[in-house]
Design a protein around this motif. Structure first.
Motif, PDB file in Angstrom:
ATOM      1  N   ILE A  18       0.872  -1.181   0.000  1.00 47.03           N
ATOM      2  CA  ILE A  18       0.000   0.000   0.000  1.00 47.03           C
ATOM      3  C   ILE A  18       0.908   1.229   0.000  1.00 47.03           C
ATOM      4  O   ILE A  18       2.000   1.202   0.588  1.00 47.03           O
ATOM      5  N   LEU A  20       0.957   5.255   0.916  1.00 50.04           N
ATOM      6  CA  LEU A  20       0.232   6.355   1.553  1.00 50.04           C
ATOM      7  C   LEU A  20       0.689   7.698   0.981  1.00 50.04           C
ATOM      8  O   LEU A  20       1.863   8.053   1.078  1.00 50.04           O
ATOM      9  N   HIS A  32      -4.585   9.209   1.167  1.00 47.16           N
ATOM     10  CA  HIS A  32      -5.206   8.028   0.551  1.00 47.16           C
ATOM     11  C   HIS A  32      -4.208   6.877   0.539  1.00 47.16           C
ATOM     12  O   HIS A  32      -3.012   7.096   0.361  1.00 47.16           O
ATOM     13  N   GLY A  33      -4.706   5.673   0.708  1.00 45.48           N
ATOM     14  CA  GLY A  33      -3.860   4.481   0.593  1.00 45.48           C
ATOM     15  C   GLY A  33      -4.033   3.894  -0.802  1.00 45.48           C
ATOM     16  O   GLY A  33      -5.076   3.340  -1.119  1.00 45.48           O
ATOM     17  N   THR A  35      -3.343   1.279  -3.855  1.00 42.38           N
ATOM     18  CA  THR A  35      -2.999  -0.145  -3.906  1.00 42.38           C
ATOM     19  C   THR A  35      -2.766  -0.593  -5.348  1.00 42.38           C
ATOM     20  O   THR A  35      -3.140   0.095  -6.296  1.00 42.38           O
TER      21      THR A  35
ATOM     22  N   MET B   1      -4.711  -5.027   2.035  1.00 44.51           N
ATOM     23  CA  MET B   1      -5.406  -4.148   2.982  1.00 44.51           C
ATOM     24  C   MET B   1      -5.783  -2.824   2.297  1.00 44.51           C
ATOM     25  O   MET B   1      -5.004  -2.266   1.550  1.00 44.51           O
ATOM     26  N   ASP B   2      -6.999  -2.383   2.537  1.00 38.37           N
ATOM     27  CA  ASP B   2      -7.469  -1.121   1.962  1.00 38.37           C
ATOM     28  C   ASP B   2      -7.469  -0.041   3.023  1.00 38.37           C
ATOM     29  O   ASP B   2      -7.848  -0.289   4.154  1.00 38.37           O
ATOM     30  N   CYS B   3      -7.049   1.167   2.642  1.00 42.22           N
ATOM     31  CA  CYS B   3      -7.091   2.279   3.585  1.00 42.22           C
ATOM     32  C   CYS B   3      -7.496   3.521   2.821  1.00 42.22           C
ATOM     33  O   CYS B   3      -6.754   3.989   1.961  1.00 42.22           O
ATOM     34  N   GLU B   4      -8.700   3.979   3.081  1.00 44.64           N
ATOM     35  CA  GLU B   4      -9.108   5.225   2.406  1.00 44.64           C
ATOM     36  C   GLU B   4      -9.655   6.220   3.409  1.00 44.64           C
ATOM     37  O   GLU B   4      -9.941   5.877   4.549  1.00 44.64           O
ATOM     38  N   PHE B   5      -9.760   7.457   2.944  1.00 40.65           N
ATOM     39  CA  PHE B   5     -10.196   8.542   3.831  1.00 40.65           C
ATOM     40  C   PHE B   5     -11.461   9.158   3.276  1.00 40.65           C
ATOM     41  O   PHE B   5     -11.536   9.454   2.089  1.00 40.65           O
TER      42      PHE B   5
END
Ligand code: SF4
Ligand code: SF4
Ligand code: SF4
Ligand code: SF4
Lengths: 270, 135
Positions: A18, A20, A32-33, A35, B1-5
């Motif tokens: 991921i 960042l 935002h992550g 991918t 793994m997903d990570c959003e805001f």
């Protein structure tokens, strides 16, 4: 933009799971992550004038999956925060890849691309009775006796609304149990905040730890010059121990839990 | 793994501070202040900072409950709305529309507040309507 290419490579070559960074959503520049599954989203990658604690977000991710490989768009302050988080075992440097960008002026770097290029304006009343955001700790010490320093800091502290924002946003505040929530030190649910103890607890914890990113000061609704406060304590740390938090990957002189170490103090002229 | 805001608006009070939810694998994990929001400019009060806690609370109501014989029982929306309508109609018939008052909230939108006062005045037939922001 080279940054986009470099970030795409990190994801496509599986060097990170991921990445960042920042992107624009609904007109706001926000983290935002990115991918591999949506690698083309990286075309929207932005450096963003608004800084968020990306390193804290990385810690959140690493807590859920310690093996996760994380790429980070790193300004100078992020780099310092990462160094500190490595030495406190919150992140594993082997799992972190950084793409660096120029950033804010600080004791460690004089060039910057972000909002810190414009110093925060301090109003006349604050200048007369409180603490100037842009004062240097050394000048502040030299120009005011201890009684005046106390009254100026008390003017600032008594504005605190006890939002805990300074701790919540701080990339190096990672304690599972925070002293600021310990009922023997800070009474829960009581307003106004108990001053100066609330701020002095945090100030002592930031000795040898604060990497001077200024995010706490940005988040403080009461406009308390927190960055200046922690600069003051860290001036003492660097004078006595020669340690500057986040400067490089080196343990703080205060990381003594469970070990026997010898501290070699030097005289402090106050 | 997903990570959003996800940018949003704090639902605790009428100030309407901009917040940013950190969403990891579909679950809100942290709340941050939205720095570019004109209302709060990157600052929050203690309630805003902890928004994710009530969203994730196991105590959170996710559906309507109807009190039957002194106990709250799960119900469908149709059952709950019909039950409320029946009981309000009875109260209005027995004691008159001014026996009912409506308090609306800063946690709902302007438009919903408008609907609530319209409902109170035009459907129930009383001027007994007030808002928590006036307290
Ligand atoms: S400047 Fe504030 S937010 Fe940044 S590391 Fe220091 S205490 Fe934490
Ligand atoms: S304020 Fe102190 S105890 Fe609380 S998280 Fe920060 S360093 Fe830890
Ligand atoms: S951010 Fe400011 S107002 Fe909030 S707890 Fe910290 S010092 Fe107090
Ligand atoms: S963060 Fe606090 S002041 Fe802002 S809308 Fe939420 S409850 Fe109101």
């Amino acid at each position: 933009m080279d940054m986009v290419k470099a970030a795409k490579e990190l994801l496509l070559q599986d060097k990170v799971d991921i990445f960042l960074g920042y992107r624009k959503l609904d007109g706001h520049q926000i983290p935002h992550g990115f991918t591999k599954a949506h690698v083309d989203d990286l075309d929207q990658l932005e450096i963003s004038l608004n800084r968020y604690p990306l390193e804290k977000i990385a810690c959140d991710l690493a807590q859920k999956d310690p093996a996760l490989k994380i790429g980070i768009l790193a300004r100078d302050c992020s780099q310092r925060a990462l160094n500190l988080l490595y030495t406190w075992d919150q992140l594993n440097p082997e799992n972190i890849e950084t793409l660096t960008v120029n950033c804010c002026p600080s004791p460690l770097s004089t060039h910057g691309d972000c909002s810190y290029l414009t110093p925060k304006p301090t109003g006349d009343y604050k200048k007369a009775h409180g603490v100037d955001y842009n004062d240097s700790p050394k000048d502040f010490l030299a120009n005011h006796d201890s009684g005046e320093r106390l009254s100026r800091w008390m003017y600032e502290f008594q504005k605190c609304i006890k939002c805990y924002g300074c701790r919540n946003v701080c990339p190096v505040c990672f304690c599972k149990e925070c002293s600021l929530e310990h009922p023997n030190l800070v009474e829960p649910g009581v307003l106004p905040a108990e001053v100066p103890i609330f701020h002095l607890i945090r100030a002592t914890h930031m000795a040898g730890r604060c990497i001077d990113c200024g995010l706490c000061e940005d988040a403080c609704p009461a406009h308390i010059p927190l960055r200046m406060l922690y600069r003051e304590v860290n001036d003492a740390v660097s004078d006595i121990f020669g340690y500057v938090p986040g400067d490089h990957i080196e343990k703080s002189p205060f990381s003594i839990i469970g070990k026997t170490v010898e501290l070699t103090p030097a005289p402090m002229d106050v | 793994m997903d990570c959003e805001f996800v940018p949003s608006v704090c639902s605790y009070c009428g100030t309407g501070c901009g917040v940013l939810f950190e969403v990891i694998d579909g679950r809100i994990n942290r709340t941050l202040p939205l720095k570019s929001h004109p209302v709060n400019q990157g600052k929050l009060c203690i309630k805003g900072w902890n928004l994710h806690e009530y969203i994730n609370s196991y105590m959170r109501l996710k559906g309507p409950l109807v009190r039957e014989n002194g106990r709250l029982e799960k119900a469908t929306w149709d059952e709950a709305v019909n039950q409320a309508a029946r009981r309000f109609t009875r109260i209005k018939e027995e004691h008159g529309p001014d026996s009912i008052g409506v308090l609306v909230s800063a946690k709902i939108t302007n438009e919903e507040n408008y609907l609530a006062q319209k409902f109170t005045r035009a459907v129930i037939g009383t001027n007994n309507v007030d808002h928590c922001a006036r307290l």
